[in-house]
Design a protein around this motif. Structure first.
Motif, PDB file in Angstrom:
ATOM      1  N   PRO A  80       0.845  -1.195   0.000  1.00 57.96           N
ATOM      2  CA  PRO A  80       0.000   0.000   0.000  1.00 57.96           C
ATOM      3  C   PRO A  80       0.879   1.243   0.000  1.00 57.96           C
ATOM      4  O   PRO A  80       2.042   1.198   0.407  1.00 57.96           O
ATOM      5  CB  PRO A  80      -0.807  -0.132   1.295  1.00 57.96           C
ATOM      6  CG  PRO A  80       0.023  -1.007   2.179  1.00 57.96           C
ATOM      7  CD  PRO A  80       0.740  -1.954   1.270  1.00 57.96           C
ATOM      8  N   GLY A  81       0.303   2.357  -0.464  1.00 55.74           N
ATOM      9  CA  GLY A  81       1.115   3.543  -0.653  1.00 55.74           C
ATOM     10  C   GLY A  81       0.731   4.734   0.214  1.00 55.74           C
ATOM     11  O   GLY A  81      -0.421   4.878   0.637  1.00 55.74           O
ATOM     12  N   LEU A  82       1.728   5.587   0.450  1.00 56.23           N
ATOM     13  CA  LEU A  82       1.492   6.876   1.112  1.00 56.23           C
ATOM     14  C   LEU A  82       0.668   7.771   0.204  1.00 56.23           C
ATOM     15  O   LEU A  82      -0.137   8.583   0.661  1.00 56.23           O
ATOM     16  CB  LEU A  82       2.833   7.524   1.439  1.00 56.23           C
ATOM     17  CG  LEU A  82       2.840   8.853   2.184  1.00 56.23           C
ATOM     18  CD1 LEU A  82       2.200   8.694   3.556  1.00 56.23           C
ATOM     19  CD2 LEU A  82       4.258   9.367   2.320  1.00 56.23           C
ATOM     20  N   THR A  83       0.864   7.613  -1.100  1.00 56.70           N
ATOM     21  CA  THR A  83       0.048   8.294  -2.102  1.00 56.70           C
ATOM     22  C   THR A  83      -0.246   7.308  -3.223  1.00 56.70           C
ATOM     23  O   THR A  83       0.261   6.190  -3.221  1.00 56.70           O
ATOM     24  CB  THR A  83       0.760   9.549  -2.652  1.00 56.70           C
ATOM     25  OG1 THR A  83      -0.140  10.246  -3.527  1.00 56.70           O
ATOM     26  CG2 THR A  83       2.008   9.178  -3.441  1.00 56.70           C
ATOM     27  N   GLY A  84      -1.082   7.714  -4.149  1.00 54.47           N
ATOM     28  CA  GLY A  84      -1.442   6.819  -5.246  1.00 54.47           C
ATOM     29  C   GLY A  84      -2.428   7.503  -6.170  1.00 54.47           C
ATOM     30  O   GLY A  84      -2.714   8.697  -6.041  1.00 54.47           O
ATOM     31  N   LEU A  85      -2.963   6.741  -7.094  1.00 56.74           N
ATOM     32  CA  LEU A  85      -3.942   7.307  -8.023  1.00 56.74           C
ATOM     33  C   LEU A  85      -5.159   7.832  -7.280  1.00 56.74           C
ATOM     34  O   LEU A  85      -5.777   8.808  -7.698  1.00 56.74           O
ATOM     35  CB  LEU A  85      -4.354   6.246  -9.055  1.00 56.74           C
ATOM     36  CG  LEU A  85      -3.284   5.843 -10.068  1.00 56.74           C
ATOM     37  CD1 LEU A  85      -3.796   4.723 -10.961  1.00 56.74           C
ATOM     38  CD2 LEU A  85      -2.859   7.036 -10.912  1.00 56.74           C
ATOM     39  N   TRP A  86      -5.521   7.198  -6.154  1.00 55.20           N
ATOM     40  CA  TRP A  86      -6.665   7.656  -5.364  1.00 55.20           C
ATOM     41  C   TRP A  86      -6.391   9.022  -4.733  1.00 55.20           C
ATOM     42  O   TRP A  86      -7.303   9.828  -4.564  1.00 55.20           O
ATOM     43  CB  TRP A  86      -6.977   6.636  -4.257  1.00 55.20           C
ATOM     44  CG  TRP A  86      -5.769   6.229  -3.477  1.00 55.20           C
ATOM     45  CD1 TRP A  86      -4.915   5.204  -3.761  1.00 55.20           C
ATOM     46  CD2 TRP A  86      -5.229   6.870  -2.311  1.00 55.20           C
ATOM     47  NE1 TRP A  86      -3.888   5.153  -2.835  1.00 55.20           N
ATOM     48  CE2 TRP A  86      -4.065   6.160  -1.941  1.00 55.20           C
ATOM     49  CE3 TRP A  86      -5.637   7.953  -1.535  1.00 55.20           C
ATOM     50  CZ2 TRP A  86      -3.292   6.502  -0.838  1.00 55.20           C
ATOM     51  CZ3 TRP A  86      -4.863   8.298  -0.441  1.00 55.20           C
ATOM     52  CH2 TRP A  86      -3.711   7.576  -0.098  1.00 55.20           C
ATOM     53  N   GLN A  87      -5.124   9.291  -4.395  1.00 61.00           N
ATOM     54  CA  GLN A  87      -4.769  10.561  -3.753  1.00 61.00           C
ATOM     55  C   GLN A  87      -4.886  11.728  -4.731  1.00 61.00           C
ATOM     56  O   GLN A  87      -5.353  12.811  -4.382  1.00 61.00           O
ATOM     57  CB  GLN A  87      -3.333  10.471  -3.217  1.00 61.00           C
ATOM     58  CG  GLN A  87      -2.788  11.743  -2.575  1.00 61.00           C
ATOM     59  CD  GLN A  87      -3.291  11.966  -1.170  1.00 61.00           C
ATOM     60  OE1 GLN A  87      -4.446  12.283  -0.980  1.00 61.00           O
ATOM     61  NE2 GLN A  87      -2.414  11.791  -0.185  1.00 61.00           N
ATOM     62  N   ILE A  88      -4.478  11.501  -5.972  1.00 62.82           N
ATOM     63  CA  ILE A  88      -4.525  12.575  -6.962  1.00 62.82           C
ATOM     64  C   ILE A  88      -5.821  12.554  -7.757  1.00 62.82           C
ATOM     65  O   ILE A  88      -6.049  13.423  -8.600  1.00 62.82           O
ATOM     66  CB  ILE A  88      -3.329  12.488  -7.938  1.00 62.82           C
ATOM     67  CG1 ILE A  88      -3.362  11.173  -8.726  1.00 62.82           C
ATOM     68  CG2 ILE A  88      -2.022  12.616  -7.181  1.00 62.82           C
ATOM     69  CD1 ILE A  88      -2.254  11.043  -9.754  1.00 62.82           C
ATOM     70  N   GLY A  89      -6.694  11.588  -7.452  1.00 65.50           N
ATOM     71  CA  GLY A  89      -7.920  11.452  -8.231  1.00 65.50           C
ATOM     72  C   GLY A  89      -9.195  11.809  -7.500  1.00 65.50           C
ATOM     73  O   GLY A  89     -10.292  11.555  -8.003  1.00 65.50           O
ATOM     74  N   GLY A  90      -9.088  12.382  -6.286  1.00 64.76           N
ATOM     75  CA  GLY A  90     -10.308  12.789  -5.587  1.00 64.76           C
ATOM     76  C   GLY A  90     -10.333  12.503  -4.109  1.00 64.76           C
ATOM     77  O   GLY A  90     -11.175  13.003  -3.388  1.00 64.76           O
ATOM     78  N   ARG A  91      -9.451  11.596  -3.640  1.00 63.55           N
ATOM     79  CA  ARG A  91      -9.350  11.285  -2.215  1.00 63.55           C
ATOM     80  C   ARG A  91     -10.698  10.896  -1.616  1.00 63.55           C
ATOM     81  O   ARG A  91     -11.345   9.956  -2.065  1.00 63.55           O
ATOM     82  CB  ARG A  91      -8.710  12.469  -1.486  1.00 63.55           C
ATOM     83  CG  ARG A  91      -7.312  12.778  -1.980  1.00 63.55           C
ATOM     84  CD  ARG A  91      -6.821  14.145  -1.600  1.00 63.55           C
ATOM     85  NE  ARG A  91      -6.354  14.180  -0.222  1.00 63.55           N
ATOM     86  CZ  ARG A  91      -5.894  15.284   0.333  1.00 63.55           C
ATOM     87  NH1 ARG A  91      -5.867  16.416  -0.338  1.00 63.55           N
ATOM     88  NH2 ARG A  91      -5.468  15.254   1.587  1.00 63.55           N
TER      89      ARG A  91
END
Length: 221
Positions: free
Chosen positions: A168-179
């Motif tokens: 799992p990531g500290l950031t990812g596509l979910w972070q830059i895609g709307g959270r």
């Protein structure tokens, strides 16, 4: 504790050149994780120290919050975050279930009464997640990857089980895609897209887009 991942979700055996390229890619990813986490911890140390003091002054209780999350290959680990809620807030989750604004395996309330004043500010700019850089150094997480879900919310079967094939990531596509504004279906789609298409170049592109997304505060609450 380890949660078994279905054999259907393990990658098929690949020819030697493909396995070598994958090994090189994983090694490069881990190197970026370690070097990046060390550099970021040094850079954000003053901000992290100020945030710790703010949490302690704001409400009684510890500055750090620990929660069990499901990680790579189903291994559980303790994720580290700055505390953004009143102590004992997890016990109130069931009572607040009717106010849940998310769907699927997500639990989000835009005006969550458990969140402290300082915690609301920390969440807006994702400062509460800075201690997870320690999780990255320990190998529990990567700088980039799927969202690390709490153990009780994790789905380890079907397509969702493929999320466990990477850290799992500290950031990812979910972070830059709307959270927090993402539906469970959209969040899962982005996680699986990452798992199926990850590369070092893609990780660097996501990292470059993370800071602007955080500073805008998109979907953060």
């Amino acid at each position: 504790m380890e949660v078994s991942v279905s054999a259907a979700h393990t990658a098929p055996r690949q020819p030697e050149p493909c396995r070598r390229r994958r090994w090189v890619g994983r090694t490069a990813k881990r190197t970026i994780d370690v070097v990046g986490a060390v550099v970021l911890l040094l850079l954000v140390a003053p901000v992290l120290l100020a945030a710790v003091v703010a949490v302690k002054v704001d409400t009684p209780g510890p500055a750090l919050f620990r929660q069990r999350r499901t990680g790579w290959r189903g291994m559980e680990f303790q994720v580290l975050k700055l505390r953004t809620m009143q102590v004992g807030s997890e016990r109130l989750r069931a009572a607040l279930a009717v106010r849940n604004e998310a769907d699927g395996q997500l639990f989000k309330i835009r005006e969550d009464p458990r969140v402290t004043p300082v915690g609301r500010w920390l969440r807006r700019y994702s400062l509460d997640e800075l201690p997870q850089l320690v999780n990255v150094l320990m190998g529990h997480m990567s700088l980039v990857g799927p969202r690390p879900l709490p153990v009780e919310d994790s789905v380890c079967t079907g397509d969702a089980g493929r999320r466990l094939l990477v850290r799992p990531g500290l950031t990812g596509l979910w972070q830059i895609g709307g959270r927090s504004d993402l539906t469970w279906e959209d969040a899962l789609r982005l996680d699986l897209e990452y798992v199926d298409t990850w590369s070092v170049r893609k990780d660097l592109a996501i990292l470059a887009r993370t800071l602007p997304a955080v500073l805008r505060g998109d979907g953060a609450y």
